[in-house]
Design an enzyme around this catalytic site. Structure first.
Site, PDB file in Angstrom:
ATOM      1  CD  GLU A 140      -4.683   3.264   1.671  1.00  0.00           C
ATOM      2  OE1 GLU A 140      -3.774   3.538   2.909  1.00  0.00           O
ATOM      3  OE2 GLU A 140      -5.430   3.580   1.229  1.00  0.00           O
ATOM      4  CG  ASP A 151      -0.230   0.258   2.430  1.00  0.00           C
ATOM      5  OD1 ASP A 151       0.320   0.348   2.699  1.00  0.00           O
ATOM      6  OD2 ASP A 151      -1.191  -0.258   3.712  1.00  0.00           O
ATOM      7  CB  ILE A 152      -0.375   4.474  -0.916  1.00  0.00           C
ATOM      8  CG1 ILE A 152       0.645   4.422  -2.693  1.00  0.00           C
ATOM      9  CG2 ILE A 152       0.353   6.255  -0.888  1.00  0.00           C
ATOM     10  CD1 ILE A 152      -1.086   4.928  -3.751  1.00  0.00           C
TER      11      ILE A 152
END
Length: 315
Positions: free
Chosen positions: A237, A194-195
């Site tokens: 995300e 994920d970001i």
């Protein structure tokens, strides 16, 4: 994916000759055996190969069989680890000018030689059942919907923002691959990432910028993986990739490559974005929930150990 070691029978043998051996001895071997290739050694190290075609070509141009083997051998030799998948070997060969593969084991000992045509033939034999199985799955899914509803089926399995698959599609593919893995010894791995600090991106720059980052990141990842890898937006995300590789270190290298690609990329909106990665293996008879739990643990470790990094949780 099927490793190349599986295509060589246990009684498969390749004849070895020292590089100083005269061509006459190799010629005698070819005339009394069905083999069409031999390995040439120098002090126990593989340095070349001679095929039956090489021998015929040599005799056409010069009938002198008192020359040493090293004078007509093909060198250098491109060797392949016995754990490498048939698909990856063929992909490598498609960009090379050789048509023979030399497979070696972990002790660097040659276990066999095979030409591209034979390899393709074996691929067709082994992969046809897999292709037929996956085709039947797709056909069955489409058969449940009428022609006007097939667009809805695609819509239901595609993430509307990024254009890649969504969680529903991933679940269907995961269990289909699990079934294939039990029957065909397919090695599967799950990569979850994920970001980093994505909430602050949305809070500071707005959701339009956040959506642009998600779409741009998706395009970067697609360029960094194979077409056979299953890339999914898991939610928000968070993304997952389902991969088939012979060993976990190969997947770790892929994850590290993706991480660096994102880290070095200048995004069109906020310039710099990083991601954290968690990787795990997938075992037969496991549920998706068990696999996701391990991948989550690895991802959590990546987060608490500084972010923008890759961590693995195998067991």
């Amino acid at each position: 994916m099927t490793p190349i070691s599986n295509i060589f029978s246990k009684d498969h043998s390749v004849r070895f000759f020292d590089d100083h051996i005269l061509l006459q001895e190799i010629f005698d071997y070819f005339t009394t055996n069905p083999a069409d290739v031999v390995i040439i050694l120098h002090e126990t190290k593989t340095i070349g190969i001679i095929t039956l075609k090489d021998m015929v070509h040599s005799l056409k141009n010069c009938d002198n069989l008192t020359r040493p083997a090293r004078e007509i051998m093909r060198s250098p030799v491109k060797t392949f680890s016995h754990t490498m998948s048939i698909a990856d070997v063929l992909d490598t060969m498609s960009h090379a000018d050789y048509d023979k593969i030399v497979a070696i084991n972990e002790k660097q000992v040659v276990i066999g030689v095979m030409d591209r045509r034979h390899l393709l033939s074996l691929c067709y034999t082994q992969l046809t059942p897999l292709i037929k199985h996956e085709h039947n799955i797709i056909h069955s899914l489409l058969g449940l919907a009428g022609e006007n509803e097939r667009g809805l089926l695609k819509l239901a399995t595609t993430d509307s923002l990024t254009g890649i698959g969504n969680r529903r599609l991933f679940e269907e593919i995961f269990y289909a691959h699990q079934s294939l893995g039990k029957r065909y010894d397919v090695t599967l791995f799950l990569l979850m990432f994920d970001i980093d600090n994505f909430k602050s991106i949305n809070d500071t720059f707005g959701h339009v910028v956040g959506d642009t980052v998600l779409k741009e990141l998706t395009a970067l990842v697609i360029q960094s993986i194979r077409k056979s890898d299953i890339f999914i937006r898991w939610g928000g995300e968070e993304f997952t990739i389902l991969l088939q590789y012979p060993d976990p270190m190969s997947v770790m290298k892929i994850a590290e490559h993706i991480r660096q690609t994102i880290d070095k990329h200048s995004f069109t909106t906020i310039v710099h974005v990083t991601c954290s990665f968690g990787m795990t293996a997938i075992y037969p008879f496991e549920s998706l929930e068990q696999v996701i739990e391990r991948a989550d643990r690895a991802l959590y470790r990546a987060k608490i150990e500084g972010k923008n990094t890759v961590r693995m949780e195998i067991h």
